[in-house]
Design an enzyme around this catalytic site. Structure first.
Site, PDB file in Angstrom:
ATOM      1  N   ARG A  44      23.080  76.370  12.909  1.00  0.00           N
ATOM      2  CA  ARG A  44      23.077  75.207  13.790  1.00  0.00           C
ATOM      3  C   ARG A  44      22.078  75.478  14.905  1.00  0.00           C
ATOM      4  O   ARG A  44      22.334  76.260  15.818  1.00  0.00           O
ATOM      5  CB  ARG A  44      24.495  74.986  14.342  1.00  0.00           C
ATOM      6  CG  ARG A  44      24.551  74.049  15.524  1.00  0.00           C
ATOM      7  CD  ARG A  44      25.971  73.728  15.942  1.00  0.00           C
ATOM      8  NE  ARG A  44      26.807  74.877  16.189  1.00  0.00           N
ATOM      9  CZ  ARG A  44      26.831  75.579  17.321  1.00  0.00           C
ATOM     10  NH1 ARG A  44      26.004  75.280  18.300  1.00  0.00           N
ATOM     11  NH2 ARG A  44      27.661  76.601  17.460  1.00  0.00           N
ATOM     12  N   TYR A  50      26.695  82.082  24.541  1.00  0.00           N
ATOM     13  CA  TYR A  50      27.205  82.952  23.482  1.00  0.00           C
ATOM     14  C   TYR A  50      26.165  83.340  22.423  1.00  0.00           C
ATOM     15  O   TYR A  50      26.488  84.063  21.485  1.00  0.00           O
ATOM     16  CB  TYR A  50      28.418  82.305  22.795  1.00  0.00           C
ATOM     17  CG  TYR A  50      28.178  80.907  22.253  1.00  0.00           C
ATOM     18  CD1 TYR A  50      27.601  80.702  20.998  1.00  0.00           C
ATOM     19  CD2 TYR A  50      28.545  79.784  22.998  1.00  0.00           C
ATOM     20  CE1 TYR A  50      27.394  79.432  20.502  1.00  0.00           C
ATOM     21  CE2 TYR A  50      28.343  78.506  22.509  1.00  0.00           C
ATOM     22  CZ  TYR A  50      27.773  78.329  21.255  1.00  0.00           C
ATOM     23  OH  TYR A  50      27.568  77.057  20.772  1.00  0.00           O
ATOM     24  N   HIS A  67      26.778  73.191  19.935  1.00  0.00           N
ATOM     25  CA  HIS A  67      27.898  72.655  19.159  1.00  0.00           C
ATOM     26  C   HIS A  67      27.977  71.135  19.298  1.00  0.00           C
ATOM     27  O   HIS A  67      28.079  70.414  18.308  1.00  0.00           O
ATOM     28  CB  HIS A  67      29.208  73.293  19.630  1.00  0.00           C
ATOM     29  CG  HIS A  67      30.421  72.758  18.950  1.00  0.00           C
ATOM     30  ND1 HIS A  67      30.684  72.967  17.614  1.00  0.00           N
ATOM     31  CD2 HIS A  67      31.450  72.012  19.428  1.00  0.00           C
ATOM     32  CE1 HIS A  67      31.824  72.380  17.297  1.00  0.00           C
ATOM     33  NE2 HIS A  67      32.313  71.791  18.377  1.00  0.00           N
TER      34      HIS A  67
END
Length: 368
Positions: A265, A278, A269
């Protein structure tokens, strides 16, 4: 005495030790694995066209979110090869059970882009007709759709329909109990369903290493007697080849199949997520170099399958799609509050009728 399982039976269930691939990151051909046929030139050209449209749809939807026209949008930039290949592997009579991140797949399936975004705009839970499109509502709860997909596939088989169901799921969803229940039920009853795991390495912010100790998610199939495969999810040629074989397996009466597609990805998100908390920028750059769209274009050009005019035509069509999407999404909708009571039950209950009449009376009083 317990029944013995032959080594050949076990081997049949295991995925390839490394992900299947036909095309390297640079767009060059690699030695294709045995047992998988390369898709036709015509199908690959169509796949490229749909990937260009899907990428443009995704970037336009992201822009509309920033403009306040969508409440939220989970981008699938970088995962187009998985979604386009999944759609192309299906026939018109087959069903697709998507997650909330699979909007590109819906557009490729032929669902009106406006109807695809209706959920994310906050107008309806599902903006399209699942029965007409053979696409189930996009599922936000993790993994619940795989049970629904398995149930639908079982129903279609019982009715004698020549149909396969494909369920999309993310790597995070494989940690849910619903995923394991679906695999077990599908295997026991030999149900024609294909499970496509889009392993994009993160369940929101949780990396794969903190979700599973398995060498790959594809190995989870063997515990339930489900044959499995893993594939380079950014290599559309490989994904389409593997999924075509998986669908054929299910359609021929051999039961379910599990495919893990290793992808990434590229964006956060959702627009509400800060991915820099992260993952490192260097990681994103590394995967950007493996962009599935650029890889496919380079490969097809190198083989003489794709010409300049094909590329230009695809991008022109994509810009038309984006312009139409902007125009229609920028038109304000008039909410009908009485729609709250529609589709709750096929036949409204007395309580719902009473509540609807009460709300209608209050709305009429405000107008007076």
């Amino acid at each position: 005495m317990p029944a013995k399982t032959s080594r050949s039976t076990v081997q049949r269930l295991l995925p390839s030790p490394t992900p299947v691939r036909f095309v390297a990151e640079a767009g060059t051909a690699v030695t294709a694995p045995g047992g998988y046929a390369e898709p036709s030139d015509e199908l690959l050209r169509e796949a490229y066209r749909r990937m260009v449209l899907g990428r443009r749809f995704d970037t336009q939807a992201t822009a509309l979110t920033k403009q306040g026209r969508l409440a939220v949008y989970p981008s699938s930039r970088g995962q187009e090869a998985c979604q386009i290949a999944g759609v192309l592997a299906l026939r018109d009579q087959d069903w697709l059970f998507p997650t909330y991140r699979d909007s590109v797949a819906l557009v490729s399936r032929g669902v009106d882009p406006i109807e695809v975004l209706t959920l994310l705009r906050g107008d309806w839970h599902c903006g399209y007709d699942p029965m007409a499109t053979r696409v189930a509502p996009q599922c936000t709860p993790l993994a619940t759709q795989v049970l629904h997909a398995t149930g639908m596939a079982d129903a279609l088989r019982r009715k004698g329909e020549d149909a396969v169901v494909m369920a999309f799921i993310g790597d995070g969803g494989t940690s849910e109990g619903d995923f394991h229940e679906a695999l077990n039920f599908a295997a026991v009853f030999s149900i024609p369903v294909v499970f496509l795991v889009q392993n994009n390495k993160y369940a929101i912010s949780v990396p794969l290493a903190k979700q599973t100790a398995a060498p790959a998610l594809a190995y989870k199939g063997i515990g339930y007697g489900v044959p499995s495969e893993q594939v380079d999810g950014n290599d559309l040629v490989a994904v389409l080849s593997v999924l075509a074989a998986a669908v054929d397996h299910a359609r021929s009466g051999q039961g379910p199949f599990l495919v893990e597609a290793h992808t990434y990805r590229m964006d956060a998100h959702t627009n509400a997520d800060d991915a820099t908390r992260y993952r490192d920028a260097s990681e994103v750059e590394q995967w950007t170099a493996a962009d599935p769209l650029a890889r496919l274009e380079t490969y097809l050009r190198g083989r003489g399958i794709l010409r300049d005019e094909d590329v230009e035509a695809a991008h022109a069509e994509a810009e038309t799609l984006a312009a139409d999407l902007r125009t229609r999404m920028n038109a304000d909708t008039e909410p009908d509050l009485l729609e709250l009571f529609e589709h709750v039950y096929a036949e409204p209950t007395p309580q719902l009728r009473e509540q609807r009449e009460q709300l209608a009376a209050e709305l009429n009083a405000q107008e007076d």
